[in-house]
Design a protein around this motif. Sequence first.
Motif, PDB file in Angstrom:
ATOM      1  N   GLN A   1      29.393  25.777  67.054  1.00  0.00           N
ATOM      2  CA  GLN A   1      29.794  26.912  66.234  1.00  0.00           C
ATOM      3  C   GLN A   1      30.403  28.016  67.089  1.00  0.00           C
TER       4      GLN A   1
ATOM      5  N   ARG B   1      31.353  26.514  59.978  1.00  0.00           N
ATOM      6  CA  ARG B   1      30.908  27.904  60.010  1.00  0.00           C
ATOM      7  C   ARG B   1      31.527  28.663  61.180  1.00  0.00           C
TER       8      ARG B   1
ATOM      9  N   ALA C   1      34.614  30.418  60.070  1.00  0.00           N
ATOM     10  CA  ALA C   1      34.239  31.648  59.361  1.00  0.00           C
ATOM     11  C   ALA C   1      35.333  32.133  58.410  1.00  0.00           C
TER      12      ALA C   1
ATOM     13  N   GLN D   1      34.850  27.113  53.288  1.00  0.00           N
ATOM     14  CA  GLN D   1      35.272  28.235  54.113  1.00  0.00           C
ATOM     15  C   GLN D   1      36.419  29.014  53.484  1.00  0.00           C
TER      16      GLN D   1
END
Length: 505
Positions: A240, A292, A295, A338
């Motif tokens: 991430q 993620r 983002a 997302q």
Amino acid sequence: MTAKPRLLPAVAVPVLATALLASLAPSSTAAPAAPAAAAPQALYGELAKNGTFTPGTADWWSSGATLAAAGGSAVATVKGGTGKLWDAMIGQDNVRLRPGVTYTLSFDARASVPAKMRTTAQLGAAPHTAPLDRTIDLTTVSQRFTMPFTSGIDTTTGAITFQFGGQPVTTDIVIDNVSLTTSTAREGFYVDPSNNAATWVKNNPGDARAAKIKAAIADRNTVKWFGDWDADGNAATDIQTEVSNYVGAAAAQGRVPVLVAYNIPGRDCGGPSSGGAGSPDLYKAWADKFARGIAGRPAIVVLEPDAVAQSSDDACMKGTAEQRFDMLWYATQHLQQQGPFVQTYLDAGNATWTLGPDLSGNQGIGLKKMAYLLNRSGASLARGVSVNVSNFDDTAVADDYAKRLTAQLKTDFGLTTRWVVDTSRNGNGAHVVPGSPGSGHVGFCNPARRKLGVTSRVGSAGGAEYQLWLKSPGDSDGNSSQCPAGSPPAGVFSPQLAEALIDGR
């Protein structure tokens, strides 16, 4: 700090998914063949001034609140009482916003007591039209907020505002690390500064090939692959964070990043690029963190080269095809979540592999079967498919395959599907044995007489949505018995291979 009369309530502009996607969608004008020289800050890159509030609160104004800097952050104090959010705020003026362009506003924020805060990017004067208008909940623990949006206005006098009036008690609002960036295809694609070619050039400044490889490959390599070398749930590296840093670096330059996710269990069916996550659960955890890390910011993602096509190979799958469909669906779904700034292309193999037969006797998958496999793998959740990844078909051949495949997806499943083509090594097309048009991928491993194709750019009308360097030129295809003697392991950079691609020999 300077005081400023309060702004009227912002007039929000409805943000439709189609409008958001248009900010990344191709136009009829191709992007530059190489990354353009840095444009003025007024056009893209970091648009927020003094976002770290060091030193002090220069470039920021306040209304209905007192503003000071403390501990490297902005602290706005608002007295308790009745009122609206816009009755107290801090902001910054003279922000350049362009119509149809994608922006990302990000910042850290907390409050001395739980509080609501409205965040806008808007016209600095009436009618205060706001392409971004979002109200969030602050806690006493600092959180990072990331807010992509598409501007529908054209102004050099835009404003960023943080509005927090009407708190029931006196409240300190603490804000830090404010960043406003833009990245769309019109600005170009982000070049990975640590690509293998660039690393080799840096480490071999005296090599006679260094300048040639730098100019032709290292400075133009617009892709980064992520896989089990980053993390599969057990490794120390956090995927991430890796993805977030990469996408953030691209946004800071105002460019679109291209990422390849390559971590499916049983990757490459035991071939030169074998590997992948250790289990379906580890893959899902990795894919979730990968998504993620983006983002919601602008990014192009090519998902798992070869994985869909190989799911039809019973010898490779050994009864695990259903698990593979499930993992690909999971990854595609989490990328879709997302938001519309993340464009996902599920890999669909290549023309020769699918349509076959080739000289090795493979009969191919067939368009109808390939469409079925893609649908089982989450094609309905993706923007489109990728073709020719790490292969050599010229763009016309790849486009022809993709047109027929997307038509099949439309006929069989009602899907409207776009596509991207890997042009990194297709400048001379695939090797075809005279009299054998099905021989296009003979010598798939580091074959001779291949050449660099056009650098990453927006596609042309009626063809690929984007033409992208997806395979990193100069990185080896492997060192098995099918490869030329002396070939490095898969993924290892070779200056000999790089120079051969530059020269087409």
